[in-house]
Write a protein that holds these residues in place. Sequence first.
Motif, PDB file in Angstrom:
ATOM      1  N   ILE A 174      30.500 128.232  37.921  1.00  0.00           N
ATOM      2  CA  ILE A 174      29.510 128.705  37.510  1.00  0.00           C
ATOM      3  C   ILE A 174      29.383 129.332  36.338  1.00  0.00           C
ATOM      4  N   THR A 175      30.161 130.222  35.824  1.00  0.00           N
ATOM      5  CA  THR A 175      30.169 130.785  34.450  1.00  0.00           C
ATOM      6  C   THR A 175      30.281 129.737  33.382  1.00  0.00           C
ATOM      7  N   ASN A 176      30.978 128.765  33.413  1.00  0.00           N
ATOM      8  CA  ASN A 176      31.217 127.604  32.418  1.00  0.00           C
ATOM      9  C   ASN A 176      29.886 127.131  32.284  1.00  0.00           C
ATOM     10  N   PHE A 177      29.196 126.545  33.353  1.00  0.00           N
ATOM     11  CA  PHE A 177      27.700 126.151  33.324  1.00  0.00           C
ATOM     12  C   PHE A 177      26.697 127.008  32.483  1.00  0.00           C
ATOM     13  N   LEU A 178      26.823 128.282  33.170  1.00  0.00           N
ATOM     14  CA  LEU A 178      25.968 129.124  32.333  1.00  0.00           C
ATOM     15  C   LEU A 178      26.178 129.526  30.931  1.00  0.00           C
TER      16      LEU A 178
ATOM     17  N   PHE B 276      36.597 124.926  22.761  1.00  0.00           N
ATOM     18  CA  PHE B 276      37.809 123.934  22.664  1.00  0.00           C
ATOM     19  C   PHE B 276      37.597 122.656  23.548  1.00  0.00           C
ATOM     20  N   GLY B 277      36.607 122.383  24.194  1.00  0.00           N
ATOM     21  CA  GLY B 277      36.623 121.627  25.035  1.00  0.00           C
ATOM     22  C   GLY B 277      37.323 121.347  26.365  1.00  0.00           C
ATOM     23  N   ILE B 278      37.465 122.487  26.671  1.00  0.00           N
ATOM     24  CA  ILE B 278      38.380 122.634  28.111  1.00  0.00           C
ATOM     25  C   ILE B 278      37.657 123.236  29.292  1.00  0.00           C
ATOM     26  N   GLY B 279      36.507 123.867  28.902  1.00  0.00           N
ATOM     27  CA  GLY B 279      35.614 124.403  30.185  1.00  0.00           C
ATOM     28  C   GLY B 279      35.181 123.421  31.331  1.00  0.00           C
ATOM     29  N   LEU B 280      34.791 122.326  30.688  1.00  0.00           N
ATOM     30  CA  LEU B 280      34.229 121.379  31.886  1.00  0.00           C
ATOM     31  C   LEU B 280      35.258 120.455  32.178  1.00  0.00           C
ATOM     32  N   TYR B 281      36.316 120.338  31.492  1.00  0.00           N
ATOM     33  CA  TYR B 281      37.478 119.652  32.189  1.00  0.00           C
ATOM     34  C   TYR B 281      38.103 120.493  33.398  1.00  0.00           C
ATOM     35  N   LEU B 282      37.983 121.895  33.174  1.00  0.00           N
ATOM     36  CA  LEU B 282      38.740 122.851  34.091  1.00  0.00           C
ATOM     37  C   LEU B 282      37.765 122.774  35.084  1.00  0.00           C
ATOM     38  N   ALA B 283      36.565 122.876  34.997  1.00  0.00           N
ATOM     39  CA  ALA B 283      35.597 122.705  36.224  1.00  0.00           C
ATOM     40  C   ALA B 283      35.502 121.339  36.787  1.00  0.00           C
ATOM     41  N   SER B 284      35.678 120.486  36.093  1.00  0.00           N
ATOM     42  CA  SER B 284      35.640 119.155  37.031  1.00  0.00           C
ATOM     43  C   SER B 284      37.144 119.120  37.714  1.00  0.00           C
ATOM     44  N   GLU B 285      38.139 119.628  37.234  1.00  0.00           N
ATOM     45  CA  GLU B 285      39.598 119.598  38.051  1.00  0.00           C
ATOM     46  C   GLU B 285      39.199 120.569  39.344  1.00  0.00           C
ATOM     47  N   ILE B 286      38.694 121.760  39.115  1.00  0.00           N
ATOM     48  CA  ILE B 286      38.435 122.620  40.004  1.00  0.00           C
ATOM     49  C   ILE B 286      37.783 122.000  41.150  1.00  0.00           C
ATOM     50  N   ILE B 287      36.549 121.230  40.961  1.00  0.00           N
ATOM     51  CA  ILE B 287      35.750 120.764  41.665  1.00  0.00           C
ATOM     52  C   ILE B 287      36.322 119.683  42.738  1.00  0.00           C
ATOM     53  N   GLN B 288      36.928 118.908  41.818  1.00  0.00           N
ATOM     54  CA  GLN B 288      37.686 117.630  42.736  1.00  0.00           C
ATOM     55  C   GLN B 288      38.885 118.083  43.449  1.00  0.00           C
ATOM     56  N   ARG B 289      39.360 119.150  43.157  1.00  0.00           N
ATOM     57  CA  ARG B 289      40.398 119.716  44.003  1.00  0.00           C
ATOM     58  C   ARG B 289      39.781 120.264  45.374  1.00  0.00           C
ATOM     59  N   HIS B 290      38.552 120.657  45.234  1.00  0.00           N
ATOM     60  CA  HIS B 290      37.646 121.029  46.427  1.00  0.00           C
ATOM     61  C   HIS B 290      37.198 119.675  47.148  1.00  0.00           C
TER      62      HIS B 290
END
Length: 491
Positions: free
Chosen positions: A388-392, A453-467
């Motif tokens: 959520i913080t990354n989106f915001l 650095f272009g890692i925020g959305l990558y991390l977000a997507s990994e986190i959501i996929q793991r869920h």
Amino acid sequence: MITGSFPADIFQTIFEKSPGSLLVKGDMPRFTIIAASDTYLEITSSTRENIIGKGFFEVFPDDEASNDDNSARPVFTKVVKTGQKIDVPAYRFDMLNPVTKKYEIRYWSCCNTPITDNNNEVAYILNTVVDITEEVKAKEAAIENENRLRLAAEAAAFGTWELNIQTQVFSYSPRLAEIFGQPPETSLSLLDVRAQVNADDMEHIVIDAYLKALKTGKYLYEVKINWPDGSLRWVKVQGVLIYDERKMPLMLLGTILDTTESKRDEIRKNDFIAMASHELKTPLTSIKAYLQLLSRKLAPSNDSFINNALQIANLQVNRMTDLIHGFLDLSKLEPGKLKLNIQVFDLNKLIEEMIAESTLISPNHEISFKHGKDSTVSADREKIGQVITNFLSNAIKYSNKGSKIIVSIGQEAGSVQVAVTDEGFGIKAKDQEKLFQRFYRVESSRMKNISGFGIGLYLASEIIQRHKGKIWVESAEDQGSTFYFSLPLST
Ligand code: ADP
């Protein structure tokens, strides 16, 4: 069935209208032409007057010059001598195109049937010819494609394989055996190959990928395998599902590539990032603490330069802390390393907290929240908070000061959906697919001055996929963006 007498001229007409037929006498070596169909005349660019009554090799002398066993003379002679029917499955005989006046490559299949007289001697040979040019060309193209594919696979060091879903028959190129650490000629069954796959990866990755392929048609995974010498290697497997005419899964066709080197590189890089980030955390925490102490001590001085400098220093330290946390998270993304700390919580409450935090850091945007009904999920609260913080923070970073940001939450079909909408720069369709890749940033003059650095959305997507959730974006250039994620509702 035709009974009674049948007029000879009708037979003649039927013969002349039949596709590609020629009747020659068995009078070796002349082989006098008795009758020819219209199609035969067309194929050979001849007329009935020019060929009937003449010896076959008088009118088609080229054939006589050929040494080929399948050419007319040896074939006709053999039919007469043996009384056997002889098929010539595919031969080339070029045809003159009456329009272009050029010879075109044509392939024919031909059948030579003996017709015997009362003495059982071959009196005539019925020669029927069928144009098979299209079939031959299609076959040639298929062979060429297969060769090209094989060459490409060999050049790229790929192994190729195919699995019949119904019979489970498994076949593969010699390179596959090499990738599994075996001599190329080794005969391996599907079970042999599976036995070399790391047991945990087999259970969690291969089976999942197989079930997914049955649904989507695409097969893709990367797993660890054990070589017979005890060493551990990595392989990437890719495939497509082929269906039969009843749309039932028939075969999986695919490639396999040894990715050990790049995987080891990645692991080394990750380990380095993890170590460096970890080492940087301690001095940074100390700098931050001293900055806070300084701020407190110097606040009463009302020196605007000092206050300004301290504020900037604080901001930069916060940025660096975020970055280091990002890198640390990145290094934890190795399979099995990102541990989820699952708890049951209401997303509404978490979003409120994240908005409060973001407003504190960036007071120049107006962030509103449309609450949803009780949205209880079983998830890692801290990690979802990070998404959520990354989106915001992206909505704030990639839009003008003073613009509005709306966070909303909704439910549908057993899942809860969170959306963050901004009135910012928006994203072109071609960039949208790539945003969730590691290190991807949109290249534009406007973005150049915005750090990241272009890692925020990558991390977000990994986190959501793991869920087992979904993450996506809807946007158009200059029209703002909405980033979404959805999670299964806790039951
Ligand atoms: P970072 O912001 O650090 O570059 P992210 O992974 O969070 O990394 O975002 C990747 C890229 O996606 C950004 O560089 C930016 O180009 C684009 N992007 C992300 N969010 C938005 C947004 N709300 N509006 C426009 N572009 C965005």
